[in-house]
Design an enzyme around this catalytic site. Structure first.
Site, mmCIF file in Angstrom:
data_model
loop_
_atom_site.group_PDB
_atom_site.id
_atom_site.type_symbol
_atom_site.label_atom_id
_atom_site.label_comp_id
_atom_site.label_asym_id
_atom_site.label_seq_id
_atom_site.Cartn_x
_atom_site.Cartn_y
_atom_site.Cartn_z
ATOM 1 N N ALA A 12 3.141 4.011 4.715
ATOM 2 C CA ALA A 12 2.122 4.781 4.862
ATOM 3 C C ALA A 12 1.517 4.978 3.647
ATOM 4 C CB ALA A 12 2.261 6.681 3.904
ATOM 5 N N ARG A 17 -5.102 -4.077 0.021
ATOM 6 C CA ARG A 17 -5.266 -5.724 -0.244
ATOM 7 C C ARG A 17 -5.027 -6.383 1.113
ATOM 8 N NH1 ARG A 17 -0.469 -5.593 -4.798
ATOM 9 N NH2 ARG A 17 -0.041 -3.797 -3.880
ATOM 10 N N LYS A 24 -1.683 -1.935 7.820
ATOM 11 C CA LYS A 24 -0.503 -2.970 6.940
ATOM 12 C C LYS A 24 0.634 -3.431 8.012
ATOM 13 C CE LYS A 24 2.021 -3.515 2.791
ATOM 14 N NZ LYS A 24 1.490 -3.884 1.593
ATOM 15 N N GLN A 78 2.810 11.497 5.666
ATOM 16 C CA GLN A 78 2.332 11.654 4.118
ATOM 17 C C GLN A 78 0.650 12.018 4.321
ATOM 18 O OE1 GLN A 78 2.260 8.346 1.480
ATOM 19 N NE2 GLN A 78 2.775 9.723 -0.378
ATOM 20 N N ASP A 107 7.242 -2.775 3.768
ATOM 21 C CA ASP A 107 6.345 -4.485 3.602
ATOM 22 C C ASP A 107 7.411 -5.289 2.342
ATOM 23 O OD1 ASP A 107 6.980 -3.114 0.912
ATOM 24 O OD2 ASP A 107 4.863 -3.401 0.022
ATOM 25 N N GLU A 159 6.544 0.296 -14.355
ATOM 26 C CA GLU A 159 6.262 -0.176 -13.588
ATOM 27 C C GLU A 159 5.226 -1.329 -13.605
ATOM 28 O OE1 GLU A 159 5.719 0.049 -9.963
ATOM 29 O OE2 GLU A 159 7.529 0.614 -10.564
ATOM 30 N N ASN A 174 12.845 -4.422 -9.628
ATOM 31 C CA ASN A 174 13.005 -3.336 -8.512
ATOM 32 C C ASN A 174 12.646 -3.678 -7.261
ATOM 33 O OD1 ASN A 174 14.064 -1.411 -7.338
ATOM 34 N ND2 ASN A 174 11.527 -0.208 -7.983
ATOM 35 N N ASN A 379 7.927 -29.220 49.189
ATOM 36 C CA ASN A 379 6.767 -30.241 48.349
ATOM 37 C C ASN A 379 5.455 -29.733 48.694
ATOM 38 O OD1 ASN A 379 7.045 -33.171 47.500
ATOM 39 N ND2 ASN A 379 4.896 -32.959 48.191
ATOM 40 N N ALA A 382 -0.681 -33.330 46.072
ATOM 41 C CA ALA A 382 -1.649 -32.956 44.377
ATOM 42 C C ALA A 382 -2.934 -32.339 44.765
ATOM 43 C CB ALA A 382 -1.541 -34.517 44.476
HETATM 44 C C1 UD1 Z 1 6.767 -1.148 -5.902
HETATM 45 C C2 UD1 Z 1 7.993 -0.408 -7.095
HETATM 46 C C3 UD1 Z 1 7.801 -1.209 -7.624
HETATM 47 C C4 UD1 Z 1 9.252 -1.855 -7.241
HETATM 48 C C5 UD1 Z 1 7.780 -2.692 -5.827
HETATM 49 C C6 UD1 Z 1 8.657 -3.819 -4.747
HETATM 50 C C7 UD1 Z 1 6.873 1.803 -6.707
HETATM 51 C C8 UD1 Z 1 6.318 3.385 -7.896
HETATM 52 N N1 UD1 Z 1 7.263 1.101 -7.165
HETATM 53 O O1 UD1 Z 1 5.586 -1.529 -5.916
HETATM 54 O O2 UD1 Z 1 9.038 -0.898 -8.690
HETATM 55 O O3 UD1 Z 1 9.117 -3.693 -7.528
HETATM 56 O O4 UD1 Z 1 7.113 -1.725 -5.045
HETATM 57 O O5 UD1 Z 1 8.095 -4.682 -3.619
HETATM 58 O O6 UD1 Z 1 7.265 2.223 -5.927
HETATM 59 N N2 UD1 Z 1 4.276 4.377 -0.070
HETATM 60 C C9 UD1 Z 1 3.734 5.157 1.057
HETATM 61 N N3 UD1 Z 1 2.868 5.891 0.568
HETATM 62 C C10 UD1 Z 1 3.100 6.451 -1.069
HETATM 63 C C11 UD1 Z 1 3.213 4.690 -1.259
HETATM 64 C C12 UD1 Z 1 3.109 3.985 -0.722
HETATM 65 O O7 UD1 Z 1 4.042 5.482 2.041
HETATM 66 O O8 UD1 Z 1 1.843 7.343 -1.328
HETATM 67 C C13 UD1 Z 1 5.012 3.170 0.684
HETATM 68 C C14 UD1 Z 1 3.669 1.806 1.001
HETATM 69 O O9 UD1 Z 1 3.361 1.322 2.732
HETATM 70 C C15 UD1 Z 1 5.283 0.018 1.098
HETATM 71 C C16 UD1 Z 1 5.588 1.011 0.129
HETATM 72 O O10 UD1 Z 1 5.625 2.572 0.406
HETATM 73 O O11 UD1 Z 1 5.670 0.303 1.929
HETATM 74 C C17 UD1 Z 1 5.295 0.684 -1.948
HETATM 75 O O12 UD1 Z 1 4.160 0.995 -1.781
HETATM 76 P P1 UD1 Z 1 3.247 -0.443 -3.097
HETATM 77 O O13 UD1 Z 1 2.357 0.402 -3.379
HETATM 78 O O14 UD1 Z 1 3.540 -1.821 -2.184
HETATM 79 O O15 UD1 Z 1 3.819 -0.361 -4.378
HETATM 80 P P2 UD1 Z 1 4.614 -1.356 -5.044
HETATM 81 O O16 UD1 Z 1 3.300 -1.779 -6.465
HETATM 82 O O17 UD1 Z 1 4.391 -3.006 -4.298
HETATM 83 CA CA CA Z 2 4.264 -3.355 -2.320
#
Ligand code: UD1
Ligand code: CA
Length: 477
Positions: A12, A17, A24, A78, A107, A159, A174, A379, A382
């Site tokens: 969600a 970025r 995405k 969400q 992702d 984090e 993580n 056939n 050409a």
């Molecule tokens: C997150 C983890 C981090 C981990 C990393 C691994 C958290 C707080 N942090 O960080 O510990 O090392 O992934 O790749 O979980 N998303 C939602 N709703 C939201 C926020 C995010 O669906 O409100 C989804 C995003 O679309 C994405 C995933 O959750 O697919 C992770 O979110 P992202 O913002 O990429 O987290 P990171 O900062 O990478």
């Molecule tokens: Ca991520």
């Protein structure tokens, strides 16, 4: 112990970025959307239900998931992106009240089925309430760091943005892949957004699970598996890894890849044993190549099926079918609906669209075949054009078995060329040709003996006469 497995995939997020109008999860890498890769890695575990949490571009993402071909997947919305913990909470109403829940982020396209299976196994073996996947990262920047006590037990995740300098030095990260007991997710209501981003973090469930007396286990995986894709540079890096894996799998299965560095294979492309892929070959999503084929150099096939023993050289193909031992190229373009029969040939500067070419039939040079059904052992000379478009509608042409279409024939559809018939070179054929007939349509040729020599003499001696052929009205001598 209820071991019914559910799946929750978080997709969600804003994906800021990426700086993109496209959500995405739908950005493609190695021929498939990011989210497809994650769902495909989880699919063999047979989780039911499978729930994807959508937010940004929810309608687009939901519609795309339907076309993924990866089984029944539900979505939960969400509406506001308040963090990964909040996102999981949005999926909870879709889950059964007990069992196990595998949670993935949408992702991380490099996750493998083997790693997910091992994680579920580790969760069960430890009798844990929460099990997380961790990796040793050469560069842990951006990831959550795994905190452990002196005995090595996991105590929390911090984090990157919230970490102290000492915690930033931790290289165990993580991966964002977890198995929870369904009941552990009831603690999500207690997670507080007391961090730099003001978000509800899913990893903050960990200390709550421990406080409630639950066991937290961990399993480790190669660093690649955790590689999250947060921008387009990381998307390209993931593509390199996915293509390398695809090539390694093909070579292990008996495919010769002359130059892996310049051979681009999308995920889920299949190639048969003893096929050779020459440099600058692009085999894109939905393509399947049989055994003993030669493909390339300089060939791009998308959604094509190529049967055993065929050769495709310097060609582009889109949703086309190439029969066994058929020969294509060099410089051929197979468009959607081109179906080449066994042992047929589509040669140099030939374009084929929406047409079948029967067994053993040959279209060797400089030809457009559009909306035609060509029989066997035909056939095509050409420079033949299947004139299928009258400016408003498309029409079909049928060419019977063993017909011989002379060079530079225009076949104006709708048209039927009978079996065993011939057309004279240079004819524009607008009427059906019966079986076995010769169809010829052209002005009769006139030869004017001595004309060239007379013109030369006039030009030299007497410029009162016009020396152009059109000006010479003189009858043949
Ligand atoms: C997150 C983890 C981090 C981990 C990393 C691994 C958290 C707080 N942090 O960080 O510990 O090392 O992934 O790749 O979980 N998303 C939602 N709703 C939201 C926020 C995010 O669906 O409100 C989804 C995003 O679309 C994405 C995933 O959750 O697919 C992770 O979110 P992202 O913002 O990429 O987290 P990171 O900062 O990478
Ligand atoms: Ca991520």
């Amino acid at each position: 112990m209820d071991r019914r497995l559910s799946l929750v995939v978080l997709a969600a997020g804003e994906g800021k970025r990426f700086r993109s109008e496209v959500p995405k999860p739908l950005h493609a890498v190695a021929g498939r959307p990011l989210l497809w890769h994650v769902l495909a890695a989880a699919a063999p575990l047979g989780a039911d239900p499978a729930v994807v949490v959508v937010g940004r571009g929810a309608d687009q993402v939901t519609a795309a998931i339907g076309g993924f071909g990866l089984g029944q997947v539900r979505t939960a919305v969400q509406a506001e992106q308040l963090g990964t913990g909040h996102a999981v909470a949005c999926a909870v109403p879709e889950l059964p009240p007990s069992g196990e829940v595998l949670v993935l982020y949408g992702d991380t396209p490099l996750l493998t089925t083997a790693t997910l299976t091992a994680l579920v196994g580790a969760h069960r073996a430890a009798g844990a309430a929460m099990t997380l996947l961790t990796c040793q990262a050469a560069d842990p920047t951006g990831y959550g760091r795994v905190l452990r006590d002196d005995a090595g037990a996991v105590t929390g995740i911090v984090e990157h943005g919230d970490a102290s300098p000492g915690q930033l030095a931790i290289t165990e990260v993580n991966a964002g892949v977890y198995v929870f007991d369904r009941q552990a997710l009831d603690l999500l209501g207690k997670v507080q957004p007391d961090n730099r981003q003001g978000e509800y973090y899913l990893p903050d469930l960990l200390p709550l699970v421990l406080a409630g007396g639950g066991t937290v286990a961990s399993a480790s995986a190669d660093e690649l598996e955790a590689q999250g894709v947060n921008d387009r540079a990381q998307l390209a890096e993931a593509g390199v890894v996915l293509r390398r894996r695809a090539l390694e799998a093909l070579m292990a299965d008996g495919v010769t890849v002359v130059d892996p560095a310049t051979t681009y294979i999308d995920v889920d492309v299949t190639v048969g044993r003893d096929t050779t892929l020459l440099p600058l070959t692009f085999l894109e999503a939905g393509t399947s190549i049989g055994q003993g084929c030669t493909i390339g150099p300089n060939t791009r096939l998308t959604g094509c099926t190529v049967a055993e023993g065929a050769s495709v050289t310097q060609a582009v193909g889109v949703r086309a079918t190439v029969g066994p031992r058929a020969v294509v190229g060099p410089f051929a373009y197979l468009r959607p609906g081109a179906e080449l029969g066994p042992g047929s040939k589509v040669g140099t500067y030939v374009e084929v669209k929406g047409s079948t070419i029967g067994a053993g039939s040959k279209v060797p040079h400089l030809t457009y075949v559009g909306d035609a059904d060509i029989g066997e052992h035909v056939n095509i000379g050409a420079g033949v054009i299947f004139v299928n478009y009258d400016g408003s509608a498309k029409h079909r042409t049928t060419v019977g078995d063993n017909a011989f279409v002379g060079s530079d024939t225009m076949l104006v559809a709708p048209l039927t060329i009978g079996a065993g018939s011939q057309t004279g070179a240079g004819s524009t054929i607008t009427q059906d040709v019966p079986d076995g007939a010769l169809a010829i349509e052209r002005a009769e040729q006139r030869n004017i003996p001595g004309w060239v020599e007379r013109r030369r003499r006039r030009a030299e001696g007497d410029d009162r006469h016009d020396a152009t052929p059109g000006g010479d009205r003189e009858a043949p001598a």
